[in-house]
Design an enzyme around this catalytic site. Structure first.
Site, PDB file in Angstrom:
ATOM      1  N   HIS A 186       0.857  -1.190   0.000  1.00  0.00           N
ATOM      2  CA  HIS A 186       0.000   0.000   0.000  1.00  0.00           C
ATOM      3  C   HIS A 186       0.892   1.239   0.000  1.00  0.00           C
ATOM      4  O   HIS A 186       1.650   1.477   0.948  1.00  0.00           O
ATOM      5  CB  HIS A 186      -0.929  -0.008   1.216  1.00  0.00           C
ATOM      6  CG  HIS A 186      -2.029  -1.018   1.079  1.00  0.00           C
ATOM      7  ND1 HIS A 186      -2.580  -1.678   2.142  1.00  0.00           N
ATOM      8  CD2 HIS A 186      -2.675  -1.475  -0.035  1.00  0.00           C
ATOM      9  CE1 HIS A 186      -3.527  -2.500   1.697  1.00  0.00           C
ATOM     10  NE2 HIS A 186      -3.597  -2.397   0.380  1.00  0.00           N
ATOM     11  N   ALA A 187       0.739   2.027  -1.053  1.00  0.00           N
ATOM     12  CA  ALA A 187       1.685   3.099  -1.335  1.00  0.00           C
ATOM     13  C   ALA A 187       1.830   4.120  -0.213  1.00  0.00           C
ATOM     14  O   ALA A 187       2.927   4.557   0.113  1.00  0.00           O
ATOM     15  CB  ALA A 187       1.263   3.796  -2.623  1.00  0.00           C
ATOM     16  N   ARG A 188       0.710   4.504   0.383  1.00  0.00           N
ATOM     17  CA  ARG A 188       0.747   5.623   1.340  1.00  0.00           C
ATOM     18  C   ARG A 188       1.290   5.227   2.704  1.00  0.00           C
ATOM     19  O   ARG A 188       1.522   6.096   3.556  1.00  0.00           O
ATOM     20  CB  ARG A 188      -0.664   6.185   1.504  1.00  0.00           C
ATOM     21  CG  ARG A 188      -1.655   5.189   2.100  1.00  0.00           C
ATOM     22  CD  ARG A 188      -3.066   5.682   1.928  1.00  0.00           C
ATOM     23  NE  ARG A 188      -4.057   4.721   2.423  1.00  0.00           N
ATOM     24  CZ  ARG A 188      -5.360   4.849   2.204  1.00  0.00           C
ATOM     25  NH1 ARG A 188      -5.825   5.857   1.499  1.00  0.00           N
ATOM     26  NH2 ARG A 188      -6.207   3.968   2.687  1.00  0.00           N
ATOM     27  N   ARG A 240      -3.252   4.690  -2.411  1.00  0.00           N
ATOM     28  CA  ARG A 240      -3.073   3.372  -1.785  1.00  0.00           C
ATOM     29  C   ARG A 240      -2.666   2.276  -2.779  1.00  0.00           C
ATOM     30  O   ARG A 240      -1.885   1.389  -2.463  1.00  0.00           O
ATOM     31  CB  ARG A 240      -4.413   2.995  -1.151  1.00  0.00           C
ATOM     32  CG  ARG A 240      -4.594   1.543  -0.721  1.00  0.00           C
ATOM     33  CD  ARG A 240      -6.012   1.390  -0.168  1.00  0.00           C
ATOM     34  NE  ARG A 240      -6.401   0.019   0.068  1.00  0.00           N
ATOM     35  CZ  ARG A 240      -6.296  -0.609   1.241  1.00  0.00           C
ATOM     36  NH1 ARG A 240      -5.786   0.008   2.272  1.00  0.00           N
ATOM     37  NH2 ARG A 240      -6.705  -1.849   1.380  1.00  0.00           N
ATOM     38  N   ASN A 257      -3.424  -5.740  -2.230  1.00  0.00           N
ATOM     39  CA  ASN A 257      -3.796  -6.628  -1.125  1.00  0.00           C
ATOM     40  C   ASN A 257      -5.233  -7.139  -1.229  1.00  0.00           C
ATOM     41  O   ASN A 257      -5.819  -7.540  -0.236  1.00  0.00           O
ATOM     42  CB  ASN A 257      -3.579  -5.924   0.218  1.00  0.00           C
ATOM     43  CG  ASN A 257      -3.199  -6.916   1.310  1.00  0.00           C
ATOM     44  OD1 ASN A 257      -2.580  -7.949   1.043  1.00  0.00           O
ATOM     45  ND2 ASN A 257      -3.573  -6.611   2.558  1.00  0.00           N
ATOM     46  N   HIS A 310       2.360  -3.237   6.951  1.00  0.00           N
ATOM     47  CA  HIS A 310       1.354  -2.242   6.582  1.00  0.00           C
ATOM     48  C   HIS A 310       1.312  -1.184   7.681  1.00  0.00           C
ATOM     49  O   HIS A 310       1.955  -1.314   8.713  1.00  0.00           O
ATOM     50  CB  HIS A 310      -0.032  -2.896   6.507  1.00  0.00           C
ATOM     51  CG  HIS A 310      -0.253  -3.752   5.312  1.00  0.00           C
ATOM     52  ND1 HIS A 310      -1.067  -3.396   4.279  1.00  0.00           N
ATOM     53  CD2 HIS A 310       0.235  -4.983   4.985  1.00  0.00           C
ATOM     54  CE1 HIS A 310      -1.079  -4.354   3.368  1.00  0.00           C
ATOM     55  NE2 HIS A 310      -0.294  -5.339   3.771  1.00  0.00           N
ATOM     56  N   SER A 311       0.479  -0.165   7.472  1.00  0.00           N
ATOM     57  CA  SER A 311       0.170   0.732   8.577  1.00  0.00           C
ATOM     58  C   SER A 311      -1.276   1.186   8.392  1.00  0.00           C
ATOM     59  O   SER A 311      -1.776   1.187   7.265  1.00  0.00           O
ATOM     60  CB  SER A 311       1.131   1.925   8.605  1.00  0.00           C
ATOM     61  OG  SER A 311       0.739   2.910   7.690  1.00  0.00           O
ATOM     62  N   TYR A 364     -11.121  -6.681   9.843  1.00  0.00           N
ATOM     63  CA  TYR A 364     -12.343  -6.847   9.031  1.00  0.00           C
ATOM     64  C   TYR A 364     -12.093  -7.950   8.020  1.00  0.00           C
ATOM     65  O   TYR A 364     -10.947  -8.299   7.737  1.00  0.00           O
ATOM     66  CB  TYR A 364     -12.738  -5.551   8.310  1.00  0.00           C
ATOM     67  CG  TYR A 364     -11.582  -4.773   7.705  1.00  0.00           C
ATOM     68  CD1 TYR A 364     -10.823  -5.281   6.643  1.00  0.00           C
ATOM     69  CD2 TYR A 364     -11.228  -3.518   8.193  1.00  0.00           C
ATOM     70  CE1 TYR A 364      -9.770  -4.563   6.093  1.00  0.00           C
ATOM     71  CE2 TYR A 364     -10.173  -2.789   7.655  1.00  0.00           C
ATOM     72  CZ  TYR A 364      -9.453  -3.325   6.603  1.00  0.00           C
ATOM     73  OH  TYR A 364      -8.403  -2.626   6.070  1.00  0.00           O
ATOM     74  N   GLU A 387       0.388  -4.335  11.161  1.00  0.00           N
ATOM     75  CA  GLU A 387      -0.048  -2.939  11.009  1.00  0.00           C
ATOM     76  C   GLU A 387       0.758  -2.106  12.002  1.00  0.00           C
ATOM     77  O   GLU A 387       0.513  -2.133  13.209  1.00  0.00           O
ATOM     78  CB  GLU A 387      -1.555  -2.801  11.289  1.00  0.00           C
ATOM     79  CG  GLU A 387      -2.448  -3.549  10.327  1.00  0.00           C
ATOM     80  CD  GLU A 387      -2.669  -2.844   8.994  1.00  0.00           C
ATOM     81  OE1 GLU A 387      -2.182  -1.713   8.810  1.00  0.00           O
ATOM     82  OE2 GLU A 387      -3.336  -3.444   8.131  1.00  0.00           O
TER      83      GLU A 387
HETATM   84  O1  0X9 Z   1      -7.059  -3.659   4.260  1.00  0.00           O
HETATM   85  C1  0X9 Z   1      -5.903  -4.089   4.213  1.00  0.00           C
HETATM   86  O2  0X9 Z   1      -5.406  -4.537   3.197  1.00  0.00           O
HETATM   87  C2  0X9 Z   1      -5.036  -4.070   5.479  1.00  0.00           C
HETATM   88  N1  0X9 Z   1      -5.239  -2.850   6.210  1.00  0.00           N
HETATM   89  S1  0X9 Z   1      -4.649  -1.462   5.618  1.00  0.00           S
HETATM   90  O3  0X9 Z   1      -5.141  -0.380   6.441  1.00  0.00           O
HETATM   91  N2  0X9 Z   1      -3.069  -1.468   5.761  1.00  0.00           N
HETATM   92  O4  0X9 Z   1      -5.004  -1.348   4.262  1.00  0.00           O
HETATM   93  C3  0X9 Z   1      -5.446  -5.198   6.385  1.00  0.00           C
HETATM   94  C4  0X9 Z   1      -5.261  -6.534   5.817  1.00  0.00           C
HETATM   95  C5  0X9 Z   1      -5.576  -7.557   6.845  1.00  0.00           C
HETATM   96  N3  0X9 Z   1      -6.374  -8.563   6.307  1.00  0.00           N
HETATM   97  C6  0X9 Z   1      -7.723  -8.611   6.464  1.00  0.00           C
HETATM   98  N4  0X9 Z   1      -8.347  -7.800   7.241  1.00  0.00           N
HETATM   99  N5  0X9 Z   1      -8.324  -9.565   5.807  1.00  0.00           N
HETATM  100 ZN    ZN Z   2      -1.988  -1.571   4.057  1.00  0.00          ZN
END
Ligand code: 0X9
Ligand code: ZN
Length: 439
Positions: A186-188, A240, A257, A310-311, A364, A387
């Site tokens: 994720h770029a940001r 992103r 992702n 990630h963050s 989620y 994260e």
């Molecule tokens: O949404 C995502 O890809 C990740 N969070 S982010 O804020 N860095 O974009 C979380 C990925 C974790 N995996 C799941 N929740 N399935």
């Molecule tokens: Zn991310």
């Protein structure tokens, strides 16, 4: 329903590309609070659509969501929010002012020689920055490092992976386990690449850590989405996705992702090209995700631990993410995650408190992630999404340069724990078993 209709009209009008000499002039940052389940549902409805950039999602009722909205949509959004009864407040009247400050900090960089690394400012991806650092290490430490051309991004950037190893296993029955680490899909999420770079730095440049690559091999790619990363530096700081061009849309990019082909599009992913979680026209539509898949298949079965940085949110997440179910080895995943979280806290840098859970239960449901794929298809026994913390930064993803060092240092403390577990489980125990005479 009139409200729903207006959501649709708004969302249709949001399917417009924001780029081309991008500026956040006039963009506003909203805090929106859902106080009951129905309000939350409406908010989630809005979120699925393009145009509203949800920078921070509330996990519980009453907690603010942070959403950035372009000038041309603000009136309409406010009308909709009022009609639903969702409470909101404008926390930044002109986002461009924050971004100007960001750019100023970014341009105030320490002088760096070619091949240097820094944890006091955010680095570029290109040849005079991260890539140059990796090349310098490979040239200077040929006995323990090897550079691999991991792939080429959509815009043609060279993606480099570095291996750290003391050499192949002397026991043909027991190959060394590999820890694979990536960052920056994720770029940001700028704090992610430095976390990976710091691990490389500690392994290769700190002789005190030589034991960590005796029995365990490392494969690390610090920037998995270099096009997006560059774009966040030149144009849209909160971008992103990747930067691929889509056949039937003016919007660009896929969420890397959501692009892996394990339960692709099953949950928490969008088929709308302009959406932040667009899963791509099909699984593995992006050269960056294909590169990861190919690497795993080429290095068949050697990866025992997959980590993806990630963050933000202080979360150590393990599979599954595509659904609210736990894998068979949940005991190991939770146990190890808790140990790592404890080590990060005890490192006494930012004292970040991490929550450890499955991705779907702790955050989620989202399918098509690299962490689910790495475990289910890529064959990595263990897999975590990390994260990283936002620290004391006020705005989503805009980590302070001054907090890069403490964050990467405390993260390193967790990496040492990961290493010990992998060494013991996939080396020490196995070598003892295979060298013990059977009679
Ligand atoms: O949404 C995502 O890809 C990740 N969070 S982010 O804020 N860095 O974009 C979380 C990925 C974790 N995996 C799941 N929740 N399935
Ligand atoms: Zn991310």
């Amino acid at each position: 329903m009139p409200m729903r209709a207006s959501v649709v009209v708004l969302c249709a009008s949001l399917l417009i590309n924001w780029t081309n000499g991008f500026s956040y002039e006039g963009y506003k940052l909203y805090e929106i609070v859902a106080n009951d389940i129905i309000e939350m549902k409406y908010l989630r409805e809005l979120e699925k659509q393009a145009g509203l950039n949800f920078l921070k999602e509330a996990y519980s009722l009453g907690e603010p969501n942070e959403v950035v909205v372009a000038p041309q949509y603000q009136k309409e959004i406010e009308k909709i929010l009022k009609s639903i009864g969702l409470k909101y407040k404008i926390v930044v009247e002109n986002v461009e002012e924050i971004m100007e400050a960001e750019r100023r900090t970014f341009s105030l960089r320490p002088f760096m020689g070619l091949g240097d690394v820094t944890f006091r400012s955010f680095m570029f991806h290109h040849e005079v920055s991260m890539n140059a650092y990796l090349r310098r290490l490979a040239g200077q430490y040929p006995e323990i490092t090897k550079l691999e051309h991991f792939g080429t991004s959509f815009e043609g950037r060279d993606m480099l992976l570095i291996r750290v190893s003391s050499g192949p296993s002397s026991n043909p029955d027991v190959p060394k386990p590999t820890i694979f680490i990536d960052a920056g899909i994720h770029a940001r999420e700028w704090i992610a690449p430095p976390a990976a770079l710091y691990i490389i730095h500690q392994l290769v440049e700190n002789p005190a850590n030589a034991a960590l690559y005796q029995n365990v091999d490392w494969a690390i790619i610090p920037c998995l989405n270099p096009d997006g990363y560059q774009y966040t530096q030149d144009e849209e700081r909160w971008w992103r996705k990747t930067r691929s061009v889509l056949p039937n849309s003016d919007c660009r990019g896929t969420d890397g992702n959501r692009n892996f082909d394990y339960y692709w599009m099953h949950a928490g992913a969008s088929s709308t090209p302009c959406a932040e979680t667009y899963a791509g026209p099909q699984a593995f539509s992006e050269p960056e995700t294909v590169a990861l898949k190919d690497w795993f298949f080429t290095n068949n079965g050697t990866v025992k631990l997959y980590l993806t940085f990630h963050s933000f949110g202080n979360l150590l997440l393990y599979p599954w993410g595509y659904d609210r179910i736990v894998p068979d080895d949940v005991g190991d995943l939770k146990y190890l995650g808790d140990l790592v979280a404890e080590a990060i806290y005890n490192a006494n840098k930012l004292n970040s408190v991490y929550m450890v859970d499955t991705s779907a239960l702790g955050l989620y449901e989202a399918a098509g992630t690299s962490a689910d794929w790495a475990k289910a298809v890529g064959g990595s026994a263990l897999s975590y999404t990390i994260e990283l913390p936002l620290g004391s930064a006020r705005y989503a993803f805009l980590n302070l340069a001054s907090e890069i060092l403490p964050i990467v240092q405390e993260t390193w403390a967790g990496i040492e724990v990961f290493h010990s577990f992998i060494e013991e489980r996939f080396w020490t125990n196995l070598t003892i078993t295979t060298t013990t005479p059977s009679s």
